[in-house]
Every structure is written in C-alpha cells, then in structure tokens.
Design an enzyme around this catalytic site. Structure first.
Site, PDB file in Angstrom:
ATOM      1  CG  ASP A 169      28.176  71.258  56.177  1.00  0.00           C
ATOM      2  OD1 ASP A 169      28.969  70.698  55.399  1.00  0.00           O
ATOM      3  OD2 ASP A 169      27.117  71.791  55.802  1.00  0.00           O
TER       4      ASP A 169
ATOM      5  CD  GLU B 103      23.974  72.709  53.585  1.00  0.00           C
ATOM      6  OE1 GLU B 103      24.469  73.689  54.166  1.00  0.00           O
ATOM      7  OE2 GLU B 103      24.421  72.286  52.481  1.00  0.00           O
TER       8      GLU B 103
END
Length: 345
Positions: free
Chosen positions: A241, A221
């Site tokens: 997140d 990511e």
C-alpha cells in the site's frame, strides 16, 4: 536482479487508474486485473466479497505467503436529489473534500446509465456569493452539478438517477518524462500495478518463489475490511500500500516505504527486520516510518481473526487522499523488495 518491464508496468497503471472503482463498485477493476493475470498464465479465483485471488506455485507448497493490494478507491455517493436539480453527496471512504471542489465526475445509475458532472461548492461563484472563497468544503456545503438540462428533483429522477448511485471522480492520470506518476487513487492502484509487475517479472525470468503465493486484490480496504477474511492456508500477509510523505516522515516518492507501526499498532518485528535487511542487501532506496493515521489490509486481516504475521510496504505517495503523486523509482524499489522477499523467505 533482472530489469522489470517498465512499459508493461506503466501501461497497467494507466489502464487501471482510469477504471472507476470506489469501494462497493469495483467489479470492472477486478475483472480487468483477473484477465491480465490470466494472460500471464496464472490461475485466479474470487471470494464472496469480490476480492481477486491469484495463485502462484512455490518451491515449498506446505507454506503460503499472502500479498495484497486494494483496488477500491475513494469516491462519493448520491445522498439525495435537491429541489434545484443538484445532487447532495456522501463520502465513500475518506477523500479530502476541499481538493474535490471543481473536479469533473461521472454518475453511475443502477440501470447502467452514465452521466457527467462537476463537484462544486454550494457557493461556486465569487461574483454571486460573498463566502465563495471562505465557505468550508464539507459534505453539507458541496454538491454535484449534472451536465443535463435539469431544474428540479423531478427532472433528475427522469434521468434515472437515484439516492445511492455512485459518483466517480476524474483521476487526471499523467506519467511525466521525468518519471513522476500523478493521479488520484494511486492509493492503492499503484501498488496493485506493482504486484502485476512482479507477476510479469516471475514469468519473464522463470523465477519460482520460495513458498506458494496467494496475491489478493481487495475491494473494501478504504472502509476498513478489505482483507478481513483470508484463505486459511495463508501464514503471513505482506500488504503493499502507499507510503506516506509529510511531517517527520523519512519516505520520498522514490523510496519503498516500510511501515513499522500505524494506527492499528506495530507490524510483525521479524518480517519488518527481514524487509529492512533485504533493502540494505539490494541497495534499495527505502525508508522506515510510522503512520499514526493509517490502516491497511493487514490491520483488517488481524482484526478479522486471521492467525497470521503481517507487514506493510509500498511506494512513497505525496498528498494522499488528494491529488496524489509518486515516481517510477518508488514503484521499482517496491517491486524489487517484493521479489527479494518472496524468493528468499
């Protein structure tokens, strides 16, 4: 809603935060979460890039919701070995380099050796260098001092250290009595911890989600392609997140952040609206914000051509990509919102 297992959540957080896992060097962290998921009784799998997949049966097996958090973190690599025995560096992801000045680190070699060291400015002493305080901290002006007796490039090479070896930064993880969780790389290991807390909650309370779930812990990511490839059955992806804190943002460390838009564009309107409504219904501390310098696993999935709807939530984290901090309340609000969403939709 029944209480979450705070002791379990905090224990997972401390353990995973202390496993070095910069992008490209994540297997130990993935292995750890894989074993923890199996201990809870879940079936797991992995894709070719090493992302962990955890499968949860729902009431409706015809439709599948994806949840994601990433286990890769920021870090450094050895760019080259200097003639004086110091290591030149290159960034992995986007760490805030001035915050690394003076931090302890580990160097992992390709043949399994681990050495300790310190990340320093190339002008590290005020007694020697006139620009010690003013030199800009960037890749070309920072280096690693190895904790071995080395005076030359040849000395370092004898240790087995090579260009491309990973340099992992000490996280300094602490959980305070007042509930603050402070550590490097809460982005995004605190969200991965929250998803493990959700999995524990489902088992402890015999809760079945509305749809089948695929929970993904991604590995790339921080460099932009973590969830670029999803299992084909996933119709929606809810990324968990960190929420940003700062200029003109409403989020605090005790909130669950709901991101309406980031650098990749707006998130799915229907999903965001549902998340806001659920936050209100459950009296959660939440904030809706826009993050202009941010991207997520949903961003990567959409760019990868996956035919999905996507949304992004997470606990508020202060000083992202530096010395980060959140609060257990923000983690709990995030877990509550996830459970509310997966049990209603």
């Amino acid at each position: 809603m029944q209480p979450f297992d705070k002791e379990y959540v905090c224990d997972i957080a401390k353990q995973i935060l202390n496993i070095d896992s910069p992008t490209g060097y994540t297997k130990r962290a993935i292995d750890f979460m894989d074993e923890e998921a199996k201990k809870l009784g879940y079936t797991t799998g992995r894709n070719q890039k090493g992302n962990l997949l955890i499968y949860v049966d729902g009431k409706d097996s015809e439709h599948t919701l994806g949840l994601s958090a990433h286990l890769d973190t920021l870090g450094l690599m050895v760019r080259s070995i200097k003639d004086n025995g110091k290591l030149a560096i290159t960034k992995v992801g986007g760490p805030c380099l001035p915050t690394l000045d003076g931090e302890y680190c580990k160097i992992y070699t390709r043949d399994g050796k681990v050495y300790t060291g310190t990340i320093l400015s190339c002008s590290p002493s005020v007694h020697v260098y006139p620009d010690a305080s003013t030199l800009e901290r960037k890749e070309d002006t920072m280096e690693v001092r190895i904790d071995e007796v080395v005076h030359s490039k040849a000395d370092v090479e004898k240790l087995g250290i090579c260009n491309g070896d990973f340099i992992c930064i000490d996280t300094k993880t602490q959980i305070t009595e007042s509930g603050f969780i402070k550590s490097r790389f809460l982005d995004d290991k605190i969200s991965a911890t929250a998803l493990m807390g959700v999995l524990k909650y489902l088992k402890d309370n015999n809760v079945t989600p509305q749809r089948d779930l695929v929970i993904m812990f991604s590995t790339y990511e921080e460099v932009g392609h973590g969830a670029s490839c999803l299992p084909e059955e996933v119709e929606e992806l809810l990324a968990v997140d960190m929420g940003c804190i700062g200029t003109d943002l409403a989020c605090t460390e005790q909130d669950v952040s709901i991101c309406a838009k980031d650098s990749s564009g707006p998130y799915d309107y229907e999903m965001i609206t549902r998340l806001v409504e659920l936050s209100k219904e459950n009296k959660l501390n939440y904030a809706v914000d826009i993050y202009p310098q941010y991207g997520s696993d949903v961003s990567a999935a959409l760019r990868g051509g996956n035919d999905i709807k996507g949304a992004l939530i997470g606990p508020g984290v202060h000083a992202s990509h530096g010395m980060e901090r959140t609060h257990y309340d923000g983690v709990e609000n995030t877990m509550k919102l996830v459970v509310s969403y997966i049990t209603k939709y």
